[in-house]
Each structure stands twice: as structure tokens, then as C-alpha cells.
Design a protein around this motif. Structure first.
Motif, short mmCIF file in Angstrom:
data_model
loop_
_atom_site.label_atom_id
_atom_site.label_comp_id
_atom_site.label_asym_id
_atom_site.label_seq_id
_atom_site.Cartn_x
_atom_site.Cartn_y
_atom_site.Cartn_z
N LEU A 287 28.53 48.24 43.09
CA LEU A 287 28.17 48.04 41.69
C LEU A 287 26.69 48.35 41.46
O LEU A 287 26.34 49.08 40.52
CB LEU A 287 28.49 46.62 41.24
N SER B 3 30.50 52.06 37.51
CA SER B 3 30.36 50.61 37.38
C SER B 3 31.67 49.97 36.97
O SER B 3 31.99 48.86 37.40
CB SER B 3 29.24 50.25 36.40
N THR B 4 32.47 50.66 36.15
CA THR B 4 33.78 50.14 35.79
C THR B 4 34.68 50.02 37.02
O THR B 4 35.36 49.01 37.21
CB THR B 4 34.44 51.05 34.73
N VAL C 73 33.39 47.09 39.19
CA VAL C 73 33.74 45.78 38.62
C VAL C 73 35.23 45.51 38.80
O VAL C 73 35.64 44.39 39.15
CB VAL C 73 33.33 45.70 37.13
#
Length: 100
Positions: free
Chosen positions: A32, A87-88, A91
Motif C-alpha cells: 500500500l 492502492s485499491t 487495500v
């Protein structure tokens, strides 16, 4: 004088320990942070800084400035898209590992 350095060091160790205990997979957390910082430093900031430089681009004629700006904006947009997608995914990986 060495006693003054003890509280900040102990705080760093405690924060690191708390993070390691709270996150089940530290590799996903590193992914991340990497997905947020790498595109910013490699693909977003350089073209934005070049476009904000004084006299961008002085050596080009009037009709060539627009393609240069468009190319820089495209490069920054690709960086933003990579940052959002990365980042999606990171996460999602963190949430999947935490839930199951």
C-alpha cells in the motif's frame, strides 16, 4: 543527555510493535505504501514540476507548447491512475487477509 533520546526511541519501537500486531500481513501494508509513493515520485511529480518551471518550455515554438503540456498531463494522469489502481488492490488485499 542519552536519557533524553530514550522516550522517542521507545515510542518508535512501541509504534512499530503495535503496527505489526494490528496488521496481519505487513507485506500488504508495504504494498500500500509503495503504491502510494512510487507513482507519485516517478510519474506524477516530475511532469508537474516541469510544467510549473519558469518559462515552460521556452525552446519550443507557440504551436509546440500545447503538445508538450498535453504529454506532461498525460504522463501525470497515467501516474494517478496507477496510484489509484495500485492502492485499491493493496487495500483489497489487506481487507481480504484481515477478514479471512
Amino acid at each position: 543527555i542519552k536519557l533524553l533520546r530514550l522516550p522517542p526511541r521507545s515510542g518508535c519501537v512501541a509504534a512499530t510493535m503495535a503496527l505489526a500486531l494490528a496488521v496481519p500481513d505487513v507485506g500488504a501494508l508495504v504494498a500500500l505504501f509503495g503504491s502510494l509513493t512510487a507513482p507519485t515520485m516517478a510519474m506524477i511529480l516530475p511532469p508537474l514540476m516541469a510544467m510549473m518551471a519558469p518559462g515552460f518550455p521556452q525552446h519550443l515554438g507557440g504551436c509546440e507548447r500545447l503538445p508538450a503540456r498535453a504529454l506532461h498531463a498525460l504522463m501525470a494522469s497515467v501516474g494517478v491512475a496507477g496510484m489509484v489502481l495500485g492502492s485499491t488492490a493493496a487495500v483489497r488485499q489487506i481487507l481480504l487477509r484481515a477478514g479471512g
